[in-house]
Write a protein that holds these residues in place. Sequence first.
Motif, PDB file in Angstrom:
ATOM      1  N   PRO A 116     -15.553  -5.738   3.897  1.00 21.61           N
ATOM      2  CA  PRO A 116     -15.564  -5.490   2.076  1.00 21.61           C
ATOM      3  C   PRO A 116     -14.718  -4.476   1.529  1.00 21.61           C
ATOM      4  O   PRO A 116     -14.691  -3.313   2.247  1.00 21.61           O
ATOM      5  CB  PRO A 116     -17.043  -5.274   1.552  1.00 21.61           C
ATOM      6  CG  PRO A 116     -17.473  -4.658   2.997  1.00 21.61           C
ATOM      7  CD  PRO A 116     -16.787  -5.275   4.120  1.00 21.61           C
ATOM      8  N   PRO A 117     -14.069  -4.430   0.800  1.00 20.07           N
ATOM      9  CA  PRO A 117     -13.383  -3.697   0.291  1.00 20.07           C
ATOM     10  C   PRO A 117     -14.270  -2.298  -0.313  1.00 20.07           C
ATOM     11  O   PRO A 117     -14.972  -2.612  -0.489  1.00 20.07           O
ATOM     12  CB  PRO A 117     -12.759  -4.502  -1.311  1.00 20.07           C
ATOM     13  CG  PRO A 117     -13.057  -5.898  -1.448  1.00 20.07           C
ATOM     14  CD  PRO A 117     -14.006  -5.869  -0.342  1.00 20.07           C
ATOM     15  N   VAL A 118     -13.584  -1.815  -0.648  1.00 18.83           N
ATOM     16  CA  VAL A 118     -14.024  -0.184  -0.393  1.00 18.83           C
ATOM     17  C   VAL A 118     -13.119  -0.178  -1.869  1.00 18.83           C
ATOM     18  O   VAL A 118     -12.494   0.115  -2.423  1.00 18.83           O
ATOM     19  CB  VAL A 118     -13.467   1.199   0.901  1.00 18.83           C
ATOM     20  CG1 VAL A 118     -14.206   1.995  -0.697  1.00 18.83           C
ATOM     21  CG2 VAL A 118     -14.197   0.485   1.429  1.00 18.83           C
ATOM     22  N   LEU A 126     -10.832   6.675   1.323  1.00 14.69           N
ATOM     23  CA  LEU A 126     -10.824   5.469   2.298  1.00 14.69           C
ATOM     24  C   LEU A 126     -10.108   4.496   1.306  1.00 14.69           C
ATOM     25  O   LEU A 126      -9.472   3.838   2.080  1.00 14.69           O
ATOM     26  CB  LEU A 126     -12.233   4.900   2.391  1.00 14.69           C
ATOM     27  CG  LEU A 126     -12.151   3.577   3.535  1.00 14.69           C
ATOM     28  CD1 LEU A 126     -11.389   3.625   4.466  1.00 14.69           C
ATOM     29  CD2 LEU A 126     -14.140   3.152   4.218  1.00 14.69           C
ATOM     30  N   ALA A 127     -10.608   4.124   0.366  1.00  9.11           N
ATOM     31  CA  ALA A 127     -10.545   3.387  -0.643  1.00  9.11           C
ATOM     32  C   ALA A 127      -8.794   3.873  -0.575  1.00  9.11           C
ATOM     33  O   ALA A 127      -7.374   2.975  -0.893  1.00  9.11           O
ATOM     34  CB  ALA A 127     -10.436   3.876  -1.709  1.00  9.11           C
ATOM     35  N   TYR A 132      -2.301   2.498   0.481  1.00  9.48           N
ATOM     36  CA  TYR A 132      -1.293   2.718   1.732  1.00  9.48           C
ATOM     37  C   TYR A 132      -1.377   2.102   2.648  1.00  9.48           C
ATOM     38  O   TYR A 132      -0.225   1.097   3.229  1.00  9.48           O
ATOM     39  CB  TYR A 132      -1.754   3.814   2.230  1.00  9.48           C
ATOM     40  CG  TYR A 132      -0.480   4.659   3.264  1.00  9.48           C
ATOM     41  CD1 TYR A 132       0.454   4.717   3.007  1.00  9.48           C
ATOM     42  CD2 TYR A 132      -0.901   5.135   5.178  1.00  9.48           C
ATOM     43  CE1 TYR A 132       1.163   5.053   4.166  1.00  9.48           C
ATOM     44  CE2 TYR A 132       0.141   4.855   5.763  1.00  9.48           C
ATOM     45  CZ  TYR A 132       1.196   5.123   5.151  1.00  9.48           C
ATOM     46  OH  TYR A 132       2.266   5.721   6.359  1.00  9.48           O
ATOM     47  N   LEU A 133      -2.573   0.704   3.280  1.00  8.86           N
ATOM     48  CA  LEU A 133      -2.333   0.100   4.425  1.00  8.86           C
ATOM     49  C   LEU A 133      -2.012  -1.314   4.078  1.00  8.86           C
ATOM     50  O   LEU A 133      -0.898  -1.561   4.922  1.00  8.86           O
ATOM     51  CB  LEU A 133      -2.794  -0.304   5.672  1.00  8.86           C
ATOM     52  CG  LEU A 133      -3.680   1.265   5.815  1.00  8.86           C
ATOM     53  CD1 LEU A 133      -5.286   0.823   7.259  1.00  8.86           C
ATOM     54  CD2 LEU A 133      -2.839   0.902   7.567  1.00  8.86           C
ATOM     55  N   ALA A 134      -1.812  -1.548   2.609  1.00  5.46           N
ATOM     56  CA  ALA A 134      -1.786  -2.723   2.188  1.00  5.46           C
ATOM     57  C   ALA A 134      -0.162  -2.127   1.242  1.00  5.46           C
ATOM     58  O   ALA A 134       0.946  -3.625   1.612  1.00  5.46           O
ATOM     59  CB  ALA A 134      -2.285  -2.668   0.511  1.00  5.46           C
ATOM     60  N   GLU A 135       0.202  -1.347   0.845  1.00  6.30           N
ATOM     61  CA  GLU A 135       1.625  -1.221   0.960  1.00  6.30           C
ATOM     62  C   GLU A 135       2.950  -1.719   2.204  1.00  6.30           C
ATOM     63  O   GLU A 135       3.661  -1.880   2.323  1.00  6.30           O
ATOM     64  CB  GLU A 135       2.104   0.248   0.270  1.00  6.30           C
ATOM     65  CG  GLU A 135       1.519   0.305  -0.915  1.00  6.30           C
ATOM     66  CD  GLU A 135       1.510   2.081  -1.661  1.00  6.30           C
ATOM     67  OE1 GLU A 135       2.306   2.941  -0.865  1.00  6.30           O
ATOM     68  OE2 GLU A 135       0.988   2.412  -2.544  1.00  6.30           O
TER      69      GLU A 135
END
Length: 143
Positions: A116-118, A126-127, A132-135
């Motif tokens: 689940p999204p944080v 963590l958010a 960063y990982l999404a970018e």
Amino acid sequence: MKGRLFAPRLVLLHLVFLAAVVASGWLGWWQWERAHEAGGSFQNLGYALQWPLFGGFALFLWYQVVRMVNGTELHRQGESITVPSATGHSESAGEDATERTTGGARRRSPVPPPAPPVTEEEDPELAEYNRYLAELNAAARSR
């Protein structure tokens, strides 16, 4: 279940483990006798004590193989495995991460369900890391 332990490829493996245990026992006895002869040394005595350990290790590996084969058989029969969830509660492995096969047995999916999204309030570090990982993922997909 026992029939699976005596499959042709496993019978050969059982024989290899048996040969390893017998050979290590014989070599341990031979080194023990050699240590007590006129030309024997402490090295022979050390080997005499090591060979039974090698045989014990072979027995341990055989036991693990038997457990693995039996565990695979239980899993194929559709036994439910309880795994801890991210929330800390125990849940059956068959809830989210499984899919039904044609025989009605459940099979675990190789890809776990997305977490689940944080939000920023729950865990700011963590958010930020997730952004960063999404970018990085978006940059890799745009290539």
